[in-house]
Design a protein around this motif. Sequence first.
Motif, short mmCIF file in Angstrom:
data_model
loop_
_atom_site.label_atom_id
_atom_site.label_comp_id
_atom_site.label_asym_id
_atom_site.label_seq_id
_atom_site.Cartn_x
_atom_site.Cartn_y
_atom_site.Cartn_z
N ALA A 7 0.83 -1.21 0.00
CA ALA A 7 0.00 0.00 0.00
C ALA A 7 0.86 1.25 0.00
O ALA A 7 0.58 2.22 -0.73
CB ALA A 7 -0.93 -0.01 1.22
N VAL A 47 -8.56 2.88 3.04
CA VAL A 47 -7.50 3.59 2.34
C VAL A 47 -7.17 4.91 3.04
O VAL A 47 -6.01 5.32 3.11
CB VAL A 47 -7.88 3.84 0.86
CG1 VAL A 47 -6.80 4.64 0.15
CG2 VAL A 47 -8.13 2.53 0.15
N PRO A 82 -4.72 0.60 -2.14
CA PRO A 82 -5.10 1.87 -2.77
C PRO A 82 -5.51 1.73 -4.24
O PRO A 82 -6.30 2.52 -4.74
CB PRO A 82 -3.84 2.74 -2.63
CG PRO A 82 -3.15 2.18 -1.44
CD PRO A 82 -3.38 0.70 -1.51
N LYS A 110 -11.16 2.40 -2.60
CA LYS A 110 -11.04 3.84 -2.37
C LYS A 110 -11.81 4.31 -1.14
O LYS A 110 -12.00 5.51 -0.95
CB LYS A 110 -11.56 4.60 -3.61
CG LYS A 110 -10.85 4.27 -4.90
CD LYS A 110 -9.37 4.62 -4.85
CE LYS A 110 -8.68 4.29 -6.16
NZ LYS A 110 -7.21 4.51 -6.10
N THR A 133 -3.54 5.92 4.24
CA THR A 133 -2.96 7.20 3.83
C THR A 133 -2.53 8.01 5.04
O THR A 133 -1.48 8.67 5.04
CB THR A 133 -3.97 8.00 2.99
OG1 THR A 133 -4.36 7.23 1.85
CG2 THR A 133 -3.36 9.32 2.52
N GLU A 193 -9.11 -6.12 1.96
CA GLU A 193 -7.68 -6.34 1.88
C GLU A 193 -7.38 -7.71 1.26
O GLU A 193 -6.46 -7.85 0.45
CB GLU A 193 -7.06 -6.23 3.28
CG GLU A 193 -7.19 -4.84 3.89
CD GLU A 193 -6.58 -4.77 5.27
OE1 GLU A 193 -5.80 -5.67 5.64
OE2 GLU A 193 -6.88 -3.80 5.99
#
Length: 287
Positions: A21, A271, A263, A267, A275, A252
């Motif tokens: 990721a 994520v 990612p 979305k 992030t 996942e």
Amino acid sequence: MKQVTIISGKGGTGKTTVTGAFAALASNLVLADCDVDAADLHLIIKPTIRKKEVFHGLSFASVDLEKCTDCLRCVNSCVFDAISEDISIQYSSCEGCGVCHYVCPVDAISMKKRDSGEIYTSDTRFGPMIHARLYTAEEASGKLVTMVRNKAEELALSEKKDLVLIDGPPGIGCPVISAITGVDLVVIVTEPTFSGIHDLKRVGQVAKHFGIPSSVIINKSDINKEMTNEIISYCKDVRIPLIGTIPYDKTETAAMIAEKTIPEFYKESVVNHITHCWNGLLALLDQ
């Protein structure tokens, strides 16, 4: 150029998922898979191999029977019982220690290089990648990890990359030490279970012993909130930055099946958590 190693005290915490990721969120990087005993980052990164090299691990003994005088000093000196009385070497038992070569009075035994694995230089959709495979039952994985790291660093310098992102091995042994030595930051991925907390503490102590700055990500953080709070308290007590938590999400697994990073595949909220962790990592590197 910065180097970051993602590790975990135990397998199955999501270390490789997090590494993949982060690779999708990063830019101008070199990837390195240092889990050489059970490499799996390639399953979601799908590298295209452009160069392959043979890795030589432990040596093995070889006997020149024309020189041999059957004195049996090698047989009596080998603590691994790798030499039979007819002076034949049992390849699978030889540890490459060289005692037989040392005690042989006529130089009939020499040490030969053993093919123990392969090192790959590859291209991926996120940038170049160095990875490796250790052959079955071979040792010297720490040495192979060091070679992977050295090649990744050389590649990053030659191609002017900003980051070497390393998927490290689990546990606290020699391969882990080789994977974290000299890096700018260690990211420990843990989970809210008894074994997760126990192994987080062990691997954190290893990083502290070698003076490597550490940080923590709690994966599957919502499966046991009490344990998650215990990890948060522990991180505060020992002053290890907690850069984020990632809730459990079946997506996942779906992403891994699709051979994609999270990612790329998804979305939604998970994520956003990843992030947040990535931004926390960058903030620590900028300090």
